[in-house]
Design an enzyme around this catalytic site. Sequence first.
Site, PDB file in Angstrom:
ATOM      1  CB  THR A 117     -15.871   6.928  -6.626  1.00 62.06           C
ATOM      2  OG1 THR A 117     -16.018   7.081  -8.038  1.00 62.06           O
ATOM      3  CG2 THR A 117     -14.379   6.839  -6.335  1.00 62.06           C
ATOM      4  CE1 TYR A 141     -13.642  11.607  -5.785  1.00 63.76           C
ATOM      5  CE2 TYR A 141     -14.148  10.314  -7.739  1.00 63.76           C
ATOM      6  CZ  TYR A 141     -14.500  10.790  -6.494  1.00 63.76           C
ATOM      7  OH  TYR A 141     -15.714  10.451  -5.965  1.00 63.76           O
TER       8      TYR A 141
END
Length: 337
Positions: A117, A141
């Site tokens: 990501t 995350y």
Amino acid sequence: MTVLVTGGAGYIGSHTVLALAEAGQEVVVIDNLSTGFSSALPAGVPLFIGDVADENLVEGVIAAHNVGSIIHFAGSVVVPESMRDPLAYYRNNTMTTRNLLNTAVKCNINRFIFSSTAAVYGNPERVPVAEDAPTRPLSPYGSSKLMTEIMLHDVATAHGMSYVVLRYFNVAGADPQARIGLSTAGATHLLKIAVEAATGQRAKIDVFGTDYPTPDGSCIRDFIHVSDLAQAHRAALSYLSNGGPSATLNCGYGRGYSVLETIEAVRRASGRNFATQYASRRPGDIMTMVADTSRIRATLDWTPQYDNLDTIAAHALAWEQKLLRERQPDDDRVASA
Ligand code: UDP
């Protein structure tokens, strides 16, 4: 040889499975269906319902299906949730991948593609952001994904594995034929919320922050169509199969749109002038996130087909309308009776 896709019943996973199947690639899926749907898989693709941390399960699937490479999507993906429950993210993303890599090494799998990501960059000093920019994630995350990237690099070096890490920017849209799309309830992503507003499922959309030093005051994102991202995975698999060396690649189009421009695109696609409400900044939001795409374009045989915000909005909307029709068949019958 077959490719094992973990999390293949999820949003990006299912679009990738479709792209692979359409290209004639043998695919097998492991998914625990916590956020995925078996109905998202094309007919004939075997699904094993279970956890990718379960080494016996994964080993059995690899042996039974002659698996030669792994594309690993399974994991948790909601940034605010990771702030509330970091350990769940370190378990579902980092520890689970540790088990999966252990199984991969045991089974001599030497090609691995990993979903990462843009959140690994944190607040970039410069945009567009290139892959060698500093990685300073601002959420568990992002940290859980960065830790996995590091682990994958070390495992690959020690065990002769080649990998592609794909760092996704803002993934949106749906299959152009509306066969699959983003079905998970409780979405927090801008385009999903905008199409929910456009289809009357929400009264309005909040714009989190209109006082950023950007041209219209709202944040800027690089949206990539999920079907183009799926094709990037297919291209990454070919790249590794042809002996390409390990690579870390940004996945975006290299162009930013503001939150307000994105909402306008959904208004245009739907013809519905749904309400927006200016709200305060959302904690943890990055102002501008746009990919430098030179590396992916130079490395993979990949040409985006849907690099257009109106197209992305139209496909997201068509899928949302289909979901709505499927969710309300009884109501529709009552209404038309
Ligand atoms: N956003 C917004 N309203 C919403 C959802 C998102 O204004 O209802 C903004 C959010 O603050 C951010 C951008 O849209 O600036 C993209 O957010 P999203 O959650 O889609 O993706 P992120 O970039 O955080 O991964």
